[in-house]
Design a protein around this motif. Structure first.
Motif, mmCIF file in Angstrom:
data_model
loop_
_atom_site.group_PDB
_atom_site.id
_atom_site.type_symbol
_atom_site.label_atom_id
_atom_site.label_comp_id
_atom_site.label_asym_id
_atom_site.label_seq_id
_atom_site.Cartn_x
_atom_site.Cartn_y
_atom_site.Cartn_z
ATOM 1 N N LEU A 1 65.442 5.699 46.546
ATOM 2 C CA LEU A 1 66.742 6.130 47.057
ATOM 3 C C LEU A 1 66.552 6.490 48.517
ATOM 4 C CD1 LEU A 1 69.702 6.971 46.783
ATOM 5 C CD2 LEU A 1 68.899 9.187 45.898
ATOM 6 N N LYS A 2 67.318 5.838 49.372
ATOM 7 C CA LYS A 2 67.178 6.079 50.806
ATOM 8 C C LYS A 2 68.130 7.179 51.259
ATOM 9 C CE LYS A 2 66.021 2.906 53.489
ATOM 10 N NZ LYS A 2 65.840 1.799 54.397
ATOM 11 N N LYS A 3 67.819 7.758 52.407
ATOM 12 C CA LYS A 3 68.593 8.853 52.983
ATOM 13 C C LYS A 3 70.074 8.499 53.148
ATOM 14 C CE LYS A 3 66.583 10.599 56.503
ATOM 15 N NZ LYS A 3 66.080 11.017 57.817
ATOM 16 N N ASP A 4 70.371 7.220 53.398
ATOM 17 C CA ASP A 4 71.753 6.796 53.607
ATOM 18 C C ASP A 4 72.516 6.550 52.304
ATOM 19 O OD1 ASP A 4 70.739 4.379 52.681
ATOM 20 O OD2 ASP A 4 71.142 3.273 54.535
ATOM 21 N N GLY A 5 71.895 6.845 51.129
ATOM 22 C CA GLY A 5 72.563 6.696 49.843
ATOM 23 C C GLY A 5 72.477 5.303 49.246
ATOM 24 N N THR A 6 71.661 4.438 49.818
ATOM 25 C CA THR A 6 71.455 3.104 49.245
ATOM 26 C C THR A 6 70.184 3.090 48.404
ATOM 27 O OG1 THR A 6 70.273 2.318 51.207
ATOM 28 C CG2 THR A 6 72.664 1.958 51.145
ATOM 29 N N VAL A 7 70.074 2.070 47.557
ATOM 30 C CA VAL A 7 68.939 1.950 46.645
ATOM 31 C C VAL A 7 68.173 0.662 46.954
ATOM 32 C CG1 VAL A 7 68.247 1.696 44.221
ATOM 33 C CG2 VAL A 7 70.147 3.210 44.833
ATOM 34 N N VAL A 8 66.856 0.775 46.967
ATOM 35 C CA VAL A 8 65.973 -0.380 47.117
ATOM 36 C C VAL A 8 65.208 -0.517 45.808
ATOM 37 C CG1 VAL A 8 64.021 -1.334 48.395
ATOM 38 C CG2 VAL A 8 65.757 0.016 49.601
ATOM 39 N N ALA A 9 65.104 -1.742 45.307
ATOM 40 C CA ALA A 9 64.406 -1.994 44.040
ATOM 41 C C ALA A 9 63.367 -3.090 44.236
ATOM 42 C CB ALA A 9 65.404 -2.411 42.971
ATOM 43 N N TRP A 10 62.272 -2.975 43.482
ATOM 44 C CA TRP A 10 61.247 -4.019 43.495
ATOM 45 C C TRP A 10 60.554 -4.030 42.144
ATOM 46 C CZ3 TRP A 10 61.004 0.588 45.984
ATOM 47 C CH2 TRP A 10 59.885 1.405 45.787
ATOM 48 N N GLY A 11 59.826 -5.118 41.868
ATOM 49 C CA GLY A 11 59.237 -5.259 40.545
ATOM 50 C C GLY A 11 57.827 -5.792 40.554
ATOM 51 N N PHE A 12 57.396 -6.182 39.374
ATOM 52 C CA PHE A 12 56.025 -6.582 39.092
ATOM 53 C C PHE A 12 56.058 -8.015 38.572
ATOM 54 C CE2 PHE A 12 52.385 -6.190 35.953
ATOM 55 C CZ PHE A 12 51.396 -6.211 36.918
ATOM 56 N N PRO A 13 56.199 -9.007 39.444
ATOM 57 C CA PRO A 13 56.448 -10.361 38.989
ATOM 58 C C PRO A 13 55.250 -11.084 38.394
ATOM 59 C CG PRO A 13 56.209 -10.324 41.357
ATOM 60 C CD PRO A 13 56.187 -8.896 40.887
ATOM 61 N N ARG A 14 54.046 -10.590 38.547
ATOM 62 C CA ARG A 14 52.889 -11.334 38.087
ATOM 63 C C ARG A 14 52.535 -11.099 36.626
ATOM 64 N NH1 ARG A 14 48.716 -10.208 42.796
ATOM 65 N NH2 ARG A 14 49.502 -8.141 42.418
ATOM 66 N N PHE A 15 53.166 -10.150 35.957
ATOM 67 C CA PHE A 15 52.807 -9.853 34.572
ATOM 68 C C PHE A 15 53.186 -10.971 33.607
ATOM 69 C CE2 PHE A 15 54.268 -8.076 30.480
ATOM 70 C CZ PHE A 15 53.021 -7.873 29.941
ATOM 71 N N ASN A 16 54.372 -11.502 33.727
ATOM 72 C CA ASN A 16 54.847 -12.505 32.793
ATOM 73 C C ASN A 16 54.915 -13.855 33.498
ATOM 74 O OD1 ASN A 16 56.324 -14.184 31.112
ATOM 75 N ND2 ASN A 16 57.514 -12.489 30.274
ATOM 76 N N PHE A 17 53.943 -14.716 33.244
ATOM 77 C CA PHE A 17 53.869 -16.001 33.937
ATOM 78 C C PHE A 17 55.004 -16.939 33.537
ATOM 79 C CE2 PHE A 17 49.556 -14.313 33.824
ATOM 80 C CZ PHE A 17 49.327 -14.241 35.186
ATOM 81 N N MET A 18 55.652 -16.685 32.406
ATOM 82 C CA MET A 18 56.787 -17.508 31.979
ATOM 83 C C MET A 18 58.048 -17.152 32.760
ATOM 84 S SD MET A 18 55.397 -19.458 29.826
ATOM 85 C CE MET A 18 56.780 -20.245 29.050
ATOM 86 N N ASN A 19 58.093 -15.976 33.342
ATOM 87 C CA ASN A 19 59.256 -15.554 34.113
ATOM 88 C C ASN A 19 58.773 -14.949 35.429
ATOM 89 O OD1 ASN A 19 61.534 -14.445 35.225
ATOM 90 N ND2 ASN A 19 62.124 -13.260 33.435
ATOM 91 N N PRO A 20 58.771 -15.712 36.517
ATOM 92 C CA PRO A 20 58.265 -15.200 37.790
ATOM 93 C C PRO A 20 59.116 -14.075 38.375
ATOM 94 C CG PRO A 20 59.259 -17.351 38.090
ATOM 95 C CD PRO A 20 59.224 -17.093 36.613
ATOM 96 N N ASN A 21 60.293 -13.838 37.808
ATOM 97 C CA ASN A 21 61.142 -12.748 38.287
ATOM 98 C C ASN A 21 60.983 -11.476 37.460
ATOM 99 O OD1 ASN A 21 62.366 -14.207 40.392
ATOM 100 N ND2 ASN A 21 63.632 -15.255 38.874
ATOM 101 N N TYR A 22 60.006 -11.473 36.520
ATOM 102 C CA TYR A 22 59.799 -10.324 35.644
ATOM 103 C C TYR A 22 59.698 -9.044 36.475
ATOM 104 C CZ TYR A 22 57.794 -7.403 31.999
ATOM 105 O OH TYR A 22 57.577 -6.413 31.087
ATOM 106 N N GLY A 23 60.468 -8.050 36.123
ATOM 107 C CA GLY A 23 60.426 -6.770 36.805
ATOM 108 C C GLY A 23 61.344 -6.659 37.999
ATOM 109 N N GLN A 24 61.853 -7.775 38.487
ATOM 110 C CA GLN A 24 62.759 -7.707 39.625
ATOM 111 C C GLN A 24 64.057 -7.048 39.176
ATOM 112 O OE1 GLN A 24 61.689 -8.484 42.782
ATOM 113 N NE2 GLN A 24 59.782 -8.650 41.650
ATOM 114 N N THR A 25 64.590 -6.200 40.008
ATOM 115 C CA THR A 25 65.762 -5.416 39.662
ATOM 116 C C THR A 25 66.895 -5.744 40.616
ATOM 117 O OG1 THR A 25 64.310 -3.670 38.886
ATOM 118 C CG2 THR A 25 66.596 -3.067 39.283
ATOM 119 N N ASN A 26 68.058 -6.011 40.051
ATOM 120 C CA ASN A 26 69.222 -6.353 40.864
ATOM 121 C C ASN A 26 70.026 -5.106 41.185
ATOM 122 O OD1 ASN A 26 68.704 -9.167 40.754
ATOM 123 N ND2 ASN A 26 69.472 -9.170 38.658
#
Length: 177
Positions: A117-142
């Protein structure tokens, strides 16, 4: 967490035992079978399980978040608004924290993703894409476009939430299986 800065822990095994002499604790966060504690002096204590310890020399910490499982990352928010992260279990894997992340006021870490959570009230998200090789977007958060005025965040196993200043709640979708 007691008012005097000491802890009482309980659970299934000896991994929850508080290290002897631990005091001056101001915050705690628990993972799958480990605990991290933030001390009044801005340092972190770690115990339980066989999970990763914080990096050496980590200081000036004001908030912590345990990753929750062997696939999560632990987070520490520094006084200057920057974030430190380290893998809970797999030392060669880490989330894809955005470079240059700054002006952060709160952190949350889930099973496969993290939020800031940033000071300006916005949210930044990130994930762990290497865990599931069948889904390279695993852990990515929208994060919904235009999400602003956020005052609190929380991350769970496969979901995350943001609370806006006006009380409106948002669920943030996390890519999993």
């Amino acid at each position: 967490l007691r008012r005097d800065g000491t802890l009482v822990c309980w659970g299934e095994d000896a991994s929850v035992a508080v290290p002897p002499g631990l005091s001056n604790v101001v915050a705690i966060s628990a993972g799958g079978s480990y605990t991290i504690a933030l001390k009044r002096d801005g340092t972190i204590e770690h115990w339980g399980g066989h999970y990763g310890a914080p990096p050496e020399g980590l200081s000036n910490i004001v908030a912590i978040a345990a990753g929750g499982s062997q696939f999560g990352d632990d987070l520490a928010l520094r006084k200057d608004g920057t974030v430190a992260e380290w893998p809970v279990y797999y030392n060669d894997d880490a989330y894809t924290m955005p470079p240059g992340l700054a002006d952060v006021v709160a952190v949350a870490s889930g099973n496969s993703h993290a939020l800031a959570l940033k000071k300006d009230g916005t949210v930044v998200a990130w994930g762990f894409p290497r865990f599931n090789f069948m889904n390279p977007n695993y852990g990515q958060t929208n994060v919904p476009a235009g999400l602003s005025n956020v005052v609190a965040i929380a991350a769970g196993e496969f979901n995350s939430f943001a609370l806006k200043k006006d009380g409106e709640r948002f669920q943030l979708d996390v890519a999993c299986l």
